[in-house]
Enzyme design. Structure first.
Site, short mmCIF file in Angstrom:
data_model
loop_
_atom_site.label_atom_id
_atom_site.label_comp_id
_atom_site.label_asym_id
_atom_site.label_seq_id
_atom_site.Cartn_x
_atom_site.Cartn_y
_atom_site.Cartn_z
N ASP A 142 -31.51 -52.00 -20.16
CA ASP A 142 -30.68 -53.20 -20.10
C ASP A 142 -29.43 -52.88 -19.29
OD1 ASP A 142 -29.56 -55.78 -20.99
OD2 ASP A 142 -28.27 -54.55 -22.26
N ASP A 149 -25.84 -55.15 -19.29
CA ASP A 149 -24.60 -55.43 -20.03
C ASP A 149 -24.63 -54.80 -21.41
OD1 ASP A 149 -23.00 -57.07 -18.26
OD2 ASP A 149 -24.53 -58.60 -18.47
N ASP A 179 -29.09 -52.85 -26.19
CA ASP A 179 -28.03 -53.01 -27.19
C ASP A 179 -28.08 -54.33 -27.92
OD1 ASP A 179 -27.05 -54.45 -24.75
OD2 ASP A 179 -25.31 -54.78 -26.03
N ASP A 226 -33.16 -57.27 -26.39
CA ASP A 226 -33.77 -55.98 -26.05
C ASP A 226 -34.75 -55.49 -27.12
OD1 ASP A 226 -32.20 -55.63 -23.67
OD2 ASP A 226 -30.51 -55.07 -24.94
#
Length: 234
Positions: free
Chosen positions: A8, A10, A180, A184
């Protein structure tokens, strides 16, 4: 043996201010130079991710729009897994609902999205879920912390990863996934090794095989050092 990393963006290879972690980028480049393919997975648009891949130094293999689109390398065919029509219908319902409260929903990059719909996080995500729950074409509501996304049911980063690894000539068990956020979770569960960085949501941490001690990009580096010790020195 792990042969690829999917990450991922961000909150995972950034810092708390959404700035790209230079340590994470150096780590990714070390992996790439060592023959480990790195896949960037995000809720962002393809055009954004293309620029990011170029700057980071990957080969352009991506999962975009939270699994709604995916592609093997810059030269590969973009595969569209999501159904944007149902997402737009749900958004219209939401726009009408919130307009009664004098709230305007701001679409994010509508001309550059192929599978999902994303809009500004200026309304309560739980209220969004309640409004679309009875919609004639149900959709998934994702709160990434940066935007609210509408996605066709059954489409996520995990389903995209399952399809993408076949194009890469790999199996999910040969991939490490790092993230996070709630978008995800399926990706983390699908991969052979699923990692949640320390700043992850509780549900994301619960889905992971390993939770890093460090947060954000430093947590990504920590996980790579643990599982790819030959490529990143301790």
């Amino acid at each position: 043996m792990l042969k690829a990393v999917v990450t991922d963006v961000d909150g995972t290879i950034t810092d708390s201010r959404r700035r790209i972690s230079t340590a994470a980028i150096e780590c990714i480049r070390t992996l790439v130079d060592g023959g480990i393919e790195v896949v960037i997975a995000s809720g962002n648009t393809v055009c954004f991710m293309d620029g990011l891949c170029k700057m980071i130094g990957t080969n352009g293999t991506i999962i975009g729009e939270n699994g709604g689109v995916y592609r093997r390398t810059f030269d590969g065919t973009l595969r569209i897994a999501g159904d944007q029509t149902v997402c737009r219908e749900a958004f219209d319902t939401l726009a009408a609902h919130f307009s009664e409260q004098s709230v305007t929903l701001e679409l994010y990059s509508p001309d550059y999205r192929f599978a999902d719909v994303a809009f500004a996080r200026n309304v309560d995500p739980d209220e969004v879920r309640e409004v679309v729950r009875e919609h004639r074409h149900p959709v998934r509501v994702l709160d990434t912390g940066f935007a609210i996304h509408l996605q066709a049911l059954g489409v996520n980063k995990g389903t995209a990863l399952s399809e993408l690894v076949g194009l890469m000539g790999l199996a999910p068990a040969e991939v490490m996934a790092v993230g996070d956020s709630e978008n995800d979770i399926e990706m983390i569960r699908t991969a052979g090794i699923g990692v949640a960085v320390a700043n992850s949501t509780g549900a994301t941490r619960a889905a992971a095989d390993y939770v890093s001690e460090k947060k954000y990009g430093d947590g990504f580096v920590e996980a790579v050092k643990m599982y790819y010790a030959d490529f990143c020195s301790r």
